[in-house]
Scaffold this motif. Structure first.
Motif, PDB file in Angstrom:
ATOM      1  N   LEU A 308     -11.340  -1.641  28.750  1.00 20.50           N
ATOM      2  CA  LEU A 308     -11.352  -0.741  27.598  1.00 20.50           C
ATOM      3  C   LEU A 308     -10.768  -1.361  26.573  1.00 20.50           C
ATOM      4  O   LEU A 308     -10.856  -1.170  25.313  1.00 20.50           O
ATOM      5  CB  LEU A 308     -10.838   0.826  28.219  1.00 20.50           C
ATOM      6  CG  LEU A 308     -10.705   1.783  27.152  1.00 20.50           C
ATOM      7  CD1 LEU A 308     -12.097   2.409  27.018  1.00 20.50           C
ATOM      8  CD2 LEU A 308      -9.911   2.980  27.837  1.00 20.50           C
ATOM      9  N   VAL A 309      -9.603  -1.900  26.800  1.00 17.88           N
ATOM     10  CA  VAL A 309      -8.635  -2.685  25.929  1.00 17.88           C
ATOM     11  C   VAL A 309      -9.284  -4.100  25.389  1.00 17.88           C
ATOM     12  O   VAL A 309      -9.503  -4.029  24.111  1.00 17.88           O
ATOM     13  CB  VAL A 309      -7.328  -2.893  26.268  1.00 17.88           C
ATOM     14  CG1 VAL A 309      -6.408  -3.837  25.531  1.00 17.88           C
ATOM     15  CG2 VAL A 309      -6.499  -1.460  26.747  1.00 17.88           C
ATOM     16  N   SER A 310      -9.768  -4.912  26.444  1.00 15.33           N
ATOM     17  CA  SER A 310      -9.958  -6.331  26.206  1.00 15.33           C
ATOM     18  C   SER A 310     -11.451  -6.191  25.451  1.00 15.33           C
ATOM     19  O   SER A 310     -11.665  -6.833  24.393  1.00 15.33           O
ATOM     20  CB  SER A 310      -9.979  -7.011  27.499  1.00 15.33           C
ATOM     21  OG  SER A 310      -8.792  -7.068  28.004  1.00 15.33           O
ATOM     22  N   THR A 311     -12.322  -5.398  25.975  1.00 14.07           N
ATOM     23  CA  THR A 311     -13.693  -5.511  25.635  1.00 14.07           C
ATOM     24  C   THR A 311     -13.973  -4.330  24.519  1.00 14.07           C
ATOM     25  O   THR A 311     -14.776  -4.300  23.500  1.00 14.07           O
ATOM     26  CB  THR A 311     -14.714  -5.262  26.696  1.00 14.07           C
ATOM     27  OG1 THR A 311     -14.483  -6.191  27.407  1.00 14.07           O
ATOM     28  CG2 THR A 311     -16.160  -5.548  26.252  1.00 14.07           C
ATOM     29  N   GLY A 312     -13.503  -2.997  24.722  1.00 18.85           N
ATOM     30  CA  GLY A 312     -13.667  -1.888  23.826  1.00 18.85           C
ATOM     31  C   GLY A 312     -12.773  -1.898  22.617  1.00 18.85           C
ATOM     32  O   GLY A 312     -12.995  -1.019  21.953  1.00 18.85           O
ATOM     33  N   GLY A 313     -11.785  -2.625  22.641  1.00 17.21           N
ATOM     34  CA  GLY A 313     -10.972  -2.604  21.523  1.00 17.21           C
ATOM     35  C   GLY A 313      -9.726  -1.201  21.518  1.00 17.21           C
ATOM     36  O   GLY A 313      -9.650  -0.824  20.511  1.00 17.21           O
ATOM     37  N   PHE A 314      -9.779  -0.764  22.555  1.00 16.97           N
ATOM     38  CA  PHE A 314      -8.823   0.472  22.846  1.00 16.97           C
ATOM     39  C   PHE A 314      -7.385   0.213  22.415  1.00 16.97           C
ATOM     40  O   PHE A 314      -6.921  -0.905  22.846  1.00 16.97           O
ATOM     41  CB  PHE A 314      -9.045   1.078  23.973  1.00 16.97           C
ATOM     42  CG  PHE A 314      -7.925   2.321  24.262  1.00 16.97           C
ATOM     43  CD1 PHE A 314      -8.367   3.508  23.507  1.00 16.97           C
ATOM     44  CD2 PHE A 314      -6.922   2.348  25.289  1.00 16.97           C
ATOM     45  CE1 PHE A 314      -7.488   4.620  23.628  1.00 16.97           C
ATOM     46  CE2 PHE A 314      -6.055   3.211  25.372  1.00 16.97           C
ATOM     47  CZ  PHE A 314      -6.375   4.537  24.620  1.00 16.97           C
ATOM     48  N   ASP A 315      -6.649   0.870  21.612  1.00 13.30           N
ATOM     49  CA  ASP A 315      -5.336   0.749  21.128  1.00 13.30           C
ATOM     50  C   ASP A 315      -4.383   1.591  21.940  1.00 13.30           C
ATOM     51  O   ASP A 315      -4.299   2.790  21.805  1.00 13.30           O
ATOM     52  CB  ASP A 315      -5.146   0.994  19.867  1.00 13.30           C
ATOM     53  CG  ASP A 315      -3.281   0.503  19.628  1.00 13.30           C
ATOM     54  OD1 ASP A 315      -2.724   0.120  20.318  1.00 13.30           O
ATOM     55  OD2 ASP A 315      -3.016   0.782  18.360  1.00 13.30           O
ATOM     56  N   PRO A 316      -3.832   1.015  23.160  1.00 18.36           N
ATOM     57  CA  PRO A 316      -3.169   1.904  24.071  1.00 18.36           C
ATOM     58  C   PRO A 316      -1.796   2.445  23.268  1.00 18.36           C
ATOM     59  O   PRO A 316      -1.277   3.322  23.954  1.00 18.36           O
ATOM     60  CB  PRO A 316      -2.617   0.930  25.147  1.00 18.36           C
ATOM     61  CG  PRO A 316      -3.225  -0.401  25.068  1.00 18.36           C
ATOM     62  CD  PRO A 316      -3.669  -0.555  23.578  1.00 18.36           C
ATOM     63  N   ALA A 317      -1.499   2.168  22.227  1.00 18.07           N
ATOM     64  CA  ALA A 317      -0.301   2.806  21.660  1.00 18.07           C
ATOM     65  C   ALA A 317      -0.704   4.187  21.163  1.00 18.07           C
ATOM     66  O   ALA A 317       0.416   4.736  21.065  1.00 18.07           O
ATOM     67  CB  ALA A 317       0.044   1.809  20.268  1.00 18.07           C
ATOM     68  N   MET A 318      -1.642   4.587  21.282  1.00 20.31           N
ATOM     69  CA  MET A 318      -1.925   5.964  20.915  1.00 20.31           C
ATOM     70  C   MET A 318      -1.738   6.935  22.110  1.00 20.31           C
ATOM     71  O   MET A 318      -1.652   8.015  22.058  1.00 20.31           O
ATOM     72  CB  MET A 318      -3.155   6.419  20.309  1.00 20.31           C
ATOM     73  CG  MET A 318      -4.438   6.087  21.463  1.00 20.31           C
ATOM     74  SD  MET A 318      -4.882   7.415  22.781  1.00 20.31           S
ATOM     75  CE  MET A 318      -5.466   8.708  21.391  1.00 20.31           C
ATOM     76  N   LEU A 319      -1.687   6.372  23.339  1.00 20.20           N
ATOM     77  CA  LEU A 319      -1.184   7.157  24.536  1.00 20.20           C
ATOM     78  C   LEU A 319       0.240   7.720  24.565  1.00 20.20           C
ATOM     79  O   LEU A 319       1.122   6.945  24.388  1.00 20.20           O
ATOM     80  CB  LEU A 319      -1.464   6.440  25.869  1.00 20.20           C
ATOM     81  CG  LEU A 319      -2.844   5.796  25.823  1.00 20.20           C
ATOM     82  CD1 LEU A 319      -3.148   4.825  27.180  1.00 20.20           C
ATOM     83  CD2 LEU A 319      -3.893   6.804  26.172  1.00 20.20           C
ATOM     84  N   SER A 320       0.432   8.827  25.204  1.00 22.86           N
ATOM     85  CA  SER A 320       1.658   9.327  25.382  1.00 22.86           C
ATOM     86  C   SER A 320       2.358   8.648  26.857  1.00 22.86           C
ATOM     87  O   SER A 320       3.554   8.568  26.760  1.00 22.86           O
ATOM     88  CB  SER A 320       1.619  10.918  25.411  1.00 22.86           C
ATOM     89  OG  SER A 320       1.463  11.520  24.343  1.00 22.86           O
ATOM     90  N   LEU A 321       1.226   8.524  27.423  1.00 24.00           N
ATOM     91  CA  LEU A 321       1.702   7.768  28.925  1.00 24.00           C
ATOM     92  C   LEU A 321       0.626   7.038  29.468  1.00 24.00           C
ATOM     93  O   LEU A 321      -0.448   7.226  29.082  1.00 24.00           O
ATOM     94  CB  LEU A 321       2.174   9.020  30.001  1.00 24.00           C
ATOM     95  CG  LEU A 321       3.173   9.897  29.852  1.00 24.00           C
ATOM     96  CD1 LEU A 321       2.800  10.855  30.934  1.00 24.00           C
ATOM     97  CD2 LEU A 321       4.332   8.965  30.260  1.00 24.00           C
ATOM     98  N   LEU A 322       1.093   5.988  30.094  1.00 22.03           N
ATOM     99  CA  LEU A 322      -0.008   5.123  30.931  1.00 22.03           C
ATOM    100  C   LEU A 322       0.416   5.115  32.297  1.00 22.03           C
ATOM    101  O   LEU A 322       1.590   4.552  32.536  1.00 22.03           O
ATOM    102  CB  LEU A 322      -0.009   3.924  30.186  1.00 22.03           C
ATOM    103  CG  LEU A 322      -1.150   2.493  31.159  1.00 22.03           C
ATOM    104  CD1 LEU A 322      -2.519   3.212  30.875  1.00 22.03           C
ATOM    105  CD2 LEU A 322      -0.930   1.116  30.491  1.00 22.03           C
TER     106      LEU A 322
END
Ligand code: ZN
Length: 393
Positions: A308-322
């Motif tokens: 999702l991050v590497s291929t989809g370009g998702f920015d995990p910084a928008m998450l409250s929790l991982l």
């Protein structure tokens, strides 16, 4: 193809390359035996390579953080309870005992039993050291010479696919079993390649064999066993067989053109479906990002998240929790986001939880309903299905 490469099951020289995995650190290629249908990786042996750092990527280099095995303990015990008298003074060989979760649970259930546990990896083997009624051998199963007919049960969970020569290993399992002794064998299922939500590289470097229900059944029977319990056809992830030692090994394997055609179609479908799903990932990433200003957690920081991050370009910084219950024990962050355990949901309430897991989606959703009953759940399979439609539109 390496000149000495014969099919491990039928011995034919009919291996044809059908696929090349992405990001293989060993340059592995996938071959199909055009005689018996067994799918196998070549080259087989690499004992000299240094152990890599824990890798959690969507590619073939994944696999040093082992998990999943512990989740198979109960199903193996249930199968044993059906076919063996657990009150008897059983001798069990646990091949690839890992952190000892099966050994411990089995000894609790079988009060007069004793276990020989074999685990090559010293980081895991020590979990079984000092257990009562347990002999621990820290070695590879191929290098251990056990006496003939000394065991009532051989248990092997997600180990056979790692071996350079699984057929020889199964014949040796038959040798160390008493007459009519039981084999409980669990391995990954090639059928998963047919899933419409396949995303990550399934052919990882640690797996040298890729069994279907048919090819693993051939191998078990040819090693001198009679199968008494077949895999659950509804389980596309695992192949659990129970078999009884029944005479001498066979050598000639009959050709199976249907199995060859099935494997070929499965791999072609996998390549096509993975390409479609990878192309849809940016739409999946945008859907999650559009949930703002809601507070969003993502549960499952493994290979699907990596894609999702590497291929989809998702920015995990928008998450409250991982969140990842397992990986949080092994690493502190993923793609710049701190990894949390599920308990963090008590301190940081969220509105939406995206579940990035295929095999454990139902289990995780159940945990979420206990820990964070107010949170909306979005499952990976639904997210991806919507993203495919958006991509196609
Ligand atoms: Zn073959």
């Amino acid at each position: 193809m390496p000149p000495d490469a014969l099919c491990d099951l039928c011995g034919a020289t009919s291996l044809a390359q059908v696929y090349r995995p992405e990001r293989s650190t060993r340059g592995l290629k996938i071959y199909l035996c055009r005689h018996c249908g067994l799918v196998q990786s070549l080259p087989r042996i690499d004992r000299t390579a240094a152990r890599h750092q824990a890798a959690v990527s969507q590619g073939a280099d994944w696999g040093n953080v082992r998990y999943g095995k512990g989740f198979r303990t109960q199903i193996a015990l249930d199968a044993l309870a059906r076919h063996a008298d657990l009150e008897a003074p059983l001798r069990l060989l646990d091949v690839g005992s890992n952190r000892g979760s099966f050994t411990k649970a089995f000894l609790e259930l079988a009060p007069d039993a004793a276990v020989t546990a074999i685990e090559p990896d010293e980081r895991f083997a020590q979990s079984s050291a000092g257990l009562p009624r347990t002999e621990l051998i820290q070695a590879r199963i191929e290098n251990v010479k056990l006496p003939d007919a000394g065991f009532d049960i051989v248990h092997s969970c997600h180990t056979i696919e790692h071996l350079a020569h699984p057929f020889a290993a199964l014949k040796d399992h038959a040798r160390v079993l008493k007459n009519r002794g039981l084999l409980v064998l669990d391995a990954p299922n090639l059928a998963l390649l047919g899933s419409d939500d396949i995303l990550e590289e399934w052919f990882i470097d640690k797996h040298l064999y890729h069994f279907s229900d048919a090819t693993l059944a051939y191998m078990i029977e040819a090693a001198g066993f009679e199968i008494v319990q077949y895999p659950d056809p509804a389980d596309a992830i695992n192949l659990l067989f129970v078999a009884r030692k029944n005479g001498a090994p066979k050598s000639a394997i009959t050709p199976d053109p249907d199995e060859v055609a099935n494997s070929e179609a499965l791999i072609a479908g996998y390549v096509a479906m993975r390409a479609v799903n990878r192309a849809a990932l940016s739409a999946a990433a945008r859907e999650i990002e559009s949930l703002k200003p809601a507070k969003v957690a993502l549960w499952g920081a493994g290979r699907l998240f990596d894609a999702l991050v590497s291929t989809g370009g998702f920015d995990p910084a928008m998450l409250s929790l991982l969140i990842d219950a397992h990986l949080a024990q092994h690493m502190s962050q993923r793609h710049g986001m701190v990894l949390s355990t599920p308990q963090a949901l008590a301190k940081t309430p969220v509105d939406v939880i995206v579940v990035m897991s295929r095999g454990f989606a139902a289990e995780i959703a159940g945990q979420i309903r206990d820990i964070a009953p107010g949170a909306k759940i979005i499952l990976y399979s639904e997210l991806l299905a919507r993203a495919r439609l958006a991509q196609a539109a």
